[in-house]
Write an enzyme that holds these catalytic residues in place. Structure first.
Site, PDB file in Angstrom:
ATOM      1  N   THR A  89     -60.010 -11.784 -41.285  1.00  0.00           N
ATOM      2  CA  THR A  89     -60.578 -11.125 -40.545  1.00  0.00           C
ATOM      3  C   THR A  89     -60.277  -9.830 -41.797  1.00  0.00           C
ATOM      4  O   THR A  89     -58.781  -9.526 -41.811  1.00  0.00           O
ATOM      5  CB  THR A  89     -60.312 -10.752 -39.955  1.00  0.00           C
ATOM      6  N   CYS A 144     -28.412  -7.938 -55.286  1.00  0.00           N
ATOM      7  CA  CYS A 144     -27.232  -8.266 -54.898  1.00  0.00           C
ATOM      8  C   CYS A 144     -27.678  -7.656 -52.881  1.00  0.00           C
ATOM      9  O   CYS A 144     -27.073  -8.579 -52.269  1.00  0.00           O
ATOM     10  CB  CYS A 144     -26.046  -6.931 -55.264  1.00  0.00           C
TER      11      CYS A 144
END
Ligand code: PLP
Length: 402
Positions: free
Chosen positions: A243, A331
């Site tokens: 939907t 990182c």
């Protein structure tokens, strides 16, 4: 404290005009667009209006625009959908070393399934050399996927030229090679015209253009052989079941409309500020370098490396003085690997760790830019004073290469 948000490549705030259109959808137009009664027809109309807006912004036909749940989904769909549908014709795919992980990780998965993937290199500015594509194309190449602009260093790729090469190749190849471009960063920042580019598939995302998160679209040129990613109902012309997220799609439509109507003005504003920022940084901070292409780059992207320090430290220090930026490295996601993009540009891993990406937006001002440069100068100086590295003690490359 004043906040200066310079991470517009990560996401943009929702524009007030976009929000104004979304709220009534959530509050009142709740119908399921697949329902045949009035509430459904109402939602369906909103959905199709948005499709027209997104299509217009990229010069596609509305029937060629399929809403997705993200740019990531569009990328996955393009690669996996084309690979699976065309596997009998060939199993070779070409992409680049600097794609977003939505493409790279999908390509890796396809490799595990038995597809053969070529990763094109880039030059030190992040540009794909069209000659490399020419050499990589084979009789069994079913798909080429090259991003329109890179999300880390902002380099704009020569998509039209690359498409031309594929078209030439297709003239005397048994397999018709399709062309996909990930335009998630380019859409809304530089002109995107699917007909002019000649691409078969193109993915975009709502939250990079002042629309909501969790919505995107895949342009699929009429007649392109592609499999569905998911199974389910008949939504999106039986191509993408689920939907539809009507409110977000309406917001995305509005955001695309605003972006395309103001494209030139927006790009001019960003370019001016970007160049001011780049100049400020490079002239006031020694041992700093612009990454990416100085000319063919996204109007809002200013990305750098600063020698002898880590991007993480810069980000945290900037945050403390109210500035949001990003580091090219992974990182932050718990990995110590330097950015695959910076490595592909030829930067040694050690230097690539000192990266900073600042991406400007609609609301960025000259004062913001000057504030950031003024803050950055002492931050870099302080971090360098604490760093064990300097000109006489440069990075121990072997540590990073291990
Ligand atoms: N492709 C590129 C180039 C991107 O920069 C991003 C998001 O950063 C994506 C794909 C993924 O888009 P989304 O966040 O909508 O899944």
């Amino acid at each position: 404290m004043k906040r200066v948000y310079l991470d517009n490549a990560a996401t943009t705030p929702v524009a007030p005009e976009v929000l104004d259109e979304m709220v009534p959808v959530l509050a009142e137009h709740f119908g399921n667009p697949s329902s045949i009664y009035a509430e459904g027809r109402d939602a369906h109309r909103l959905l199709e209006d948005a499709r027209e807006k997104v299509a217009k912004a990229m010069n596609a036909e509305p029937s060629e625009v399929f809403f997705t749940g993200s740019g990531t989904e569009g990328d996955n769909w393009a690669l996996r959908g084309v690979a699976h549908k065309n596997a009998k014709k060939g199993k070779h795919i070409i992409t680049t070393a600097i794609e977003h992980h939505a493409i790279l990780h999908t390509a890796k998965r396809l490799e595990k399934e038995g597809f053969d993937v070529t990763y094109l290199p880039v030059d030190d500015k992040g540009r794909v050399n069209p000659e490399d594509l020419k050499k990589a194309l084979r009789d069994d190449t079913i798909l080429v996927s090259v991003m329109s602009a890179n999300n880390e260093v902002g380099t704009i790729e020569p998509i039209k030229e690359l498409v031309e090469i594929v078209k030439e190749h297709n003239k005397d190849s048994k397999t018709k090679t399709l062309f996909h471009t990930d335009a998630v960063q380019a859409f809304g920042n530089i002109p995107i015209d699917v007909k002019d580019l000649g691409v078969d598939l193109l993915s975009v995302s709502g939250h990079k253009i002042y629309g909501p998160k969790g919505v995107g679209a895949l342009y699929i040129k009429k007649g392109t052989p592609i499999e569905n990613l998911m199974e389910g109902g008949a939504q999106e012309k039986k191509r993408r079941p689920a939907t539809e997220n009507v409110a977000s799609i309406v917001g995305f439509g509005k955001a695309a409309e605003i972006a395309s109507e103001n494209l030139e003005e927006h790009a001019e504003h960003l370019t001016k500020l970007r160049d001011r920022l780049i100049k400020g940084v490079l002239t006031r901070i020694p041992d700093s370098e612009l990454t990416g292409d100085p000319v063919n780059r996204l109007p809002g992207n200013a990305s750098f490396i600063f020698d002898y320090i880590e991007g993480e430290g810069i980000l945290l220090s900037l945050d403390m003085v109210g500035v949001a930026g990003s580091s090219g490295s992974a990182c932050t996601s718990g990995s110590l690997d330097p950015s695959h993009v910076l490595l592909a540009l030829g930067l040694p891993a050690g230097r690539a760790h000192g990266s900073l990406r600042l991406t400007l937006g609609r609301d960025t001002t000259e004062e913001d830019v000057d504030y950031v440069v003024d803050q950055l100068v002492p931050i870099i100086e302080r971090l360098r004073a604490m760093s064990p590295l300097d000109k006489d003690h440069p990075i121990d490359q072997e540590v990073y290469d291990k």
